[in-house]
Design a protein around this motif. Structure first.
Motif, PDB file in Angstrom:
ATOM      1  N   CYS A  37      -8.389   4.202   2.478  1.00  0.00           N
ATOM      2  CA  CYS A  37      -7.171   4.088   1.674  1.00  0.00           C
ATOM      3  C   CYS A  37      -7.469   4.023   0.175  1.00  0.00           C
ATOM      4  O   CYS A  37      -6.657   4.470  -0.636  1.00  0.00           O
ATOM      5  CB  CYS A  37      -6.371   2.854   2.104  1.00  0.00           C
ATOM      6  N   THR A  82      -0.284   0.976   0.927  1.00  0.00           N
ATOM      7  CA  THR A  82      -0.779  -0.404   1.015  1.00  0.00           C
ATOM      8  C   THR A  82      -1.102  -0.967  -0.364  1.00  0.00           C
ATOM      9  O   THR A  82      -1.320  -0.223  -1.312  1.00  0.00           O
ATOM     10  CB  THR A  82      -2.058  -0.459   1.873  1.00  0.00           C
ATOM     11  N   ASN A  83      -1.162  -2.294  -0.440  1.00  0.00           N
ATOM     12  CA  ASN A  83      -1.589  -3.004  -1.642  1.00  0.00           C
ATOM     13  C   ASN A  83      -2.742  -3.930  -1.289  1.00  0.00           C
ATOM     14  O   ASN A  83      -2.853  -4.398  -0.153  1.00  0.00           O
ATOM     15  CB  ASN A  83      -0.457  -3.868  -2.208  1.00  0.00           C
ATOM     16  N   TRP A  84      -3.585  -4.219  -2.287  1.00  0.00           N
ATOM     17  CA  TRP A  84      -4.653  -5.198  -2.156  1.00  0.00           C
ATOM     18  C   TRP A  84      -5.043  -5.671  -3.550  1.00  0.00           C
ATOM     19  O   TRP A  84      -4.715  -5.051  -4.550  1.00  0.00           O
ATOM     20  CB  TRP A  84      -5.870  -4.639  -1.411  1.00  0.00           C
ATOM     21  N   MET A 133      -5.809  -5.345   2.944  1.00  0.00           N
ATOM     22  CA  MET A 133      -4.562  -4.683   2.573  1.00  0.00           C
ATOM     23  C   MET A 133      -3.361  -5.259   3.305  1.00  0.00           C
ATOM     24  O   MET A 133      -3.473  -5.816   4.393  1.00  0.00           O
ATOM     25  CB  MET A 133      -4.639  -3.192   2.923  1.00  0.00           C
ATOM     26  N   LYS A 157      -6.380   5.252  -4.474  1.00  0.00           N
ATOM     27  CA  LYS A 157      -5.990   4.004  -5.132  1.00  0.00           C
ATOM     28  C   LYS A 157      -5.453   4.236  -6.535  1.00  0.00           C
ATOM     29  O   LYS A 157      -5.923   5.102  -7.264  1.00  0.00           O
ATOM     30  CB  LYS A 157      -7.154   3.016  -5.118  1.00  0.00           C
ATOM     31  N   PRO A 175      -9.716  -1.803   2.319  1.00  0.00           N
ATOM     32  CA  PRO A 175      -9.230  -0.549   1.727  1.00  0.00           C
ATOM     33  C   PRO A 175     -10.308   0.518   1.556  1.00  0.00           C
ATOM     34  O   PRO A 175     -10.002   1.714   1.588  1.00  0.00           O
ATOM     35  CB  PRO A 175      -8.676  -0.982   0.363  1.00  0.00           C
TER      36      PRO A 175
END
Length: 173
Positions: A65, A99-101, A139, A69, A60
């Motif tokens: 990205c 996106t997620n992480w 991600m 956040k 990320p």
């Protein structure tokens, strides 16, 4: 996760190792089934080619990205079998990238795995000691309306008392 050469090498070696393992498995499967052509390789950790997205499996911070956040507010303690807290995992979302992480905070000497899940796919990243105990995973593309959660593990020494894990609640941004 360190930002130095060792992390770059570790990430590249992990991707190479995964790709090599997938390729050898597909080759062996193709040969056993009498196939004479190469099959396309799926992206590691996805449910299949149809669910692959360019951001899946990406860092990320390197991708940019993380500039947008948002802390989803979903976090969990990484606990050992008797309930001692060995760290924390948090789930993050990128508004710009969809996106997620997960990110963990553990002892500097801790190592482990960070995995982010949706109902269709997941991505994992193995982290090593260092970076002040702050590490993040890869991600998964999960735009608005798709739920995600993150799981982390940590090993901070020998014995079961030094191994812990935790999973965040789902976030549906």
């Amino acid at each position: 996760m360190s930002h130095g050469i060792s992390t770059s090498i570790t990430r590249k070696m992990a991707v190479f190792g995964t790709s090599a393992a997938l390729a050898s498995g597909l080759l062996a499967t193709g040969l056993m089934n009498g196939a004479a052509h190469a099959a396309p390789l799926p992206v590691a950790g996805t449910a299949g080619l149809a669910s692959a997205h360019p951001y899946d499996g990406q860092d990320p911070y390197r991708s940019g990205c993380a500039k947008s956040k948002v802390d989803t507010g979903k976090k969990a303690s990484l606990k050992n079998e008797v309930g001692d807290r060995l760290g924390t995992i948090r789930l993050f979302y990128s508004r710009h990238c969809g996106t997620n992480w997960g990110e963990v905070s553990v002892a500097t000497g801790g190592s482990g795995t960070i995995t982010v899940y949706t109902s269709a796919k997941s991505r994992s990243f193995n982290y090593r000691p260092g970076n002040g105990g702050h590490h993040w995973g890869n991600m998964v593309y999960a735009p608005s309306g798709i739920c995600a959660k993150a799981m982390g593990t940590v090993t901070a020494g020998a014995g079961r008392a030094n191994k812990g894990s935790g999973t965040t609640a789902k976030a549906c941004d």
